[in-house]
Design an enzyme around this catalytic site. Structure first.
Site, PDB file in Angstrom:
ATOM      1  N   ASP A  18      -1.782  -0.556   5.821  1.00  0.00           N
ATOM      2  CA  ASP A  18      -2.176   0.039   7.101  1.00  0.00           C
ATOM      3  C   ASP A  18      -3.683   0.196   7.225  1.00  0.00           C
ATOM      4  O   ASP A  18      -4.161   0.745   8.212  1.00  0.00           O
ATOM      5  CB  ASP A  18      -1.523   1.417   7.291  1.00  0.00           C
ATOM      6  CG  ASP A  18      -2.189   2.480   6.432  1.00  0.00           C
ATOM      7  OD1 ASP A  18      -2.547   2.170   5.258  1.00  0.00           O
ATOM      8  OD2 ASP A  18      -2.384   3.609   6.918  1.00  0.00           O
ATOM      9  N   ASP A  33       0.864  -1.165   0.000  1.00  0.00           N
ATOM     10  CA  ASP A  33       0.000   0.000   0.000  1.00  0.00           C
ATOM     11  C   ASP A  33       0.914   1.232   0.000  1.00  0.00           C
ATOM     12  O   ASP A  33       2.115   1.130   0.284  1.00  0.00           O
ATOM     13  CB  ASP A  33      -0.862  -0.049   1.274  1.00  0.00           C
ATOM     14  CG  ASP A  33      -1.619   1.233   1.499  1.00  0.00           C
ATOM     15  OD1 ASP A  33      -2.293   1.682   0.562  1.00  0.00           O
ATOM     16  OD2 ASP A  33      -1.538   1.801   2.617  1.00  0.00           O
ATOM     17  N   ASP A  87      -0.238   5.188   0.856  1.00  0.00           N
ATOM     18  CA  ASP A  87      -0.500   6.169   1.920  1.00  0.00           C
ATOM     19  C   ASP A  87      -0.539   5.507   3.300  1.00  0.00           C
ATOM     20  O   ASP A  87      -1.294   4.561   3.527  1.00  0.00           O
ATOM     21  CB  ASP A  87      -1.845   6.873   1.685  1.00  0.00           C
ATOM     22  CG  ASP A  87      -1.745   7.935   0.598  1.00  0.00           C
ATOM     23  OD1 ASP A  87      -0.642   8.148   0.079  1.00  0.00           O
ATOM     24  OD2 ASP A  87      -2.781   8.546   0.279  1.00  0.00           O
TER      25      ASP A  87
HETATM   26 MG    MG Z   1      -3.047   3.194   3.447  1.00  0.00          MG
END
Ligand code: MG
Length: 279
Positions: free
Chosen positions: A215, A16, A18
């Site tokens: 995240d 991922d 961000d």
């Molecule tokens: Mg993310």
């Protein structure tokens, strides 16, 4: 004499962006650069698997000097650089020289469903906000807003209150809602970040070890399908509530956690990645 000890194990890193490879607030990635350089030397593909758009992701690929496949808008499409090997068996769209394999429905269909449901529920699309408001929400400078709005497959939106009835309404229409680090994302059914892992892994074939780092709740599908799943804590909500097992929880947030975890993965797998040694 060179003796073959084990079949070559190919490491594929799916990550991922961000809040994982780049900092949730500052969008910086300095702390990940040394490990990225090692992965580049080892020719380990680092496959960005993000809710970001094609122009946003392609720009980041250039900044990072990556020449791997990358997936955009929560698994809606995976793009392969020109001449990349292995080559996908199909090319649904060609965009700026990249061959795109598409899993998601076109944005105008997603947008239409969004606008229909928006008549009954207080949902607000990021595409209907002015640049100033988006800047305030994301911390992005004005020049980064048009690439964010340049969506081909999904609609990012906000909603206060209970999202469940909205999820059900979209589901009845063949769409699904995922929770990202900042926004909800409306996507077509049948696309997710995990599908990207499956597609790329199959394309490589052979002995492959996949690593996934994310995240958010929208990383769950990806983490479920990778051999080593790593959850990075987020500064806003801590560890996302993903049900993935086994799951490694990084100690640090963002690129620092990413770099620590990838260093650990390399320490463990490096002997397996070497295919021969002098005897
Ligand atoms: Mg993310």
């Amino acid at each position: 004499m060179v003796q073959e000890l084990a079949p070559k194990l190919r490491l594929l890193v799916f990550t991922d962006v961000d809040g994982t490879l780049i900092d949730h607030f500052t969008y910086r990635y300095d702390e990940a650069l040394p490990v990225l350089a090692i992965l580049k030397t080892l020719k380990v593909p680092v496959i960005l698997n993000t809710s970001k758009t094609f122009p946003e992701t392609r720009e980041l690929m250039e900044e990072l000097g990556l020449n791997s496949p990358f997936a955009v808008e929560n698994g809606a499409a995976v793009f392969f650089p020109e001449g990349f090997s292995p080559r996908p068996e199909r090319c649904d769209i060609v965009l700026e020289g990249y061959c795109g394999v598409v899993f998601g429905r076109p944005h105008d269909e997603v947008r239409k469903a969004f606008l229909d449901v928006a008549r009954s529920y207080p949902i607000r699309s990021v595409l209907d906000m002015d640049d100033e408001e988006i800047s305030a929400l994301t911390g992005l400078p004005p020049e980064r807003i048009p690439p964010l709005k340049s969506r081909m497959f999904s609609e990012p939106f906000l909603m206060e209150g209970d999202i469940q009835p909205v999820i059900e309404e979209f589901s009845r229409r063949g769409f699904r809602v995922l929770k990202g680090g900042r926004f909800y994302h409306l996507l077509s059914e049948g696309q997710d970040k995990g599908k990207v892992v499956e597609f790329v892994r199959r394309l490589y074939g052979g002995a492959v070890l996949t690593v996934g780092l994310g995240d958010g709740k929208n990383d769950e599908d990806m983490l479920r399908r990778t051999d080593l799943a790593i959850l990075i804590p987020n500064p806003k909500y801590g560890y996302a509530p993903v049900s993935v097992s086994p799951l490694r929880r990084a100690r640090c947030m963002g690129p620092k956690g990413w770099a620590e975890e990838m260093t650990h993965v390399l320490r463990k797998t490096l002997p397996l990645l070497s295919v021969s040694r002098e005897t």
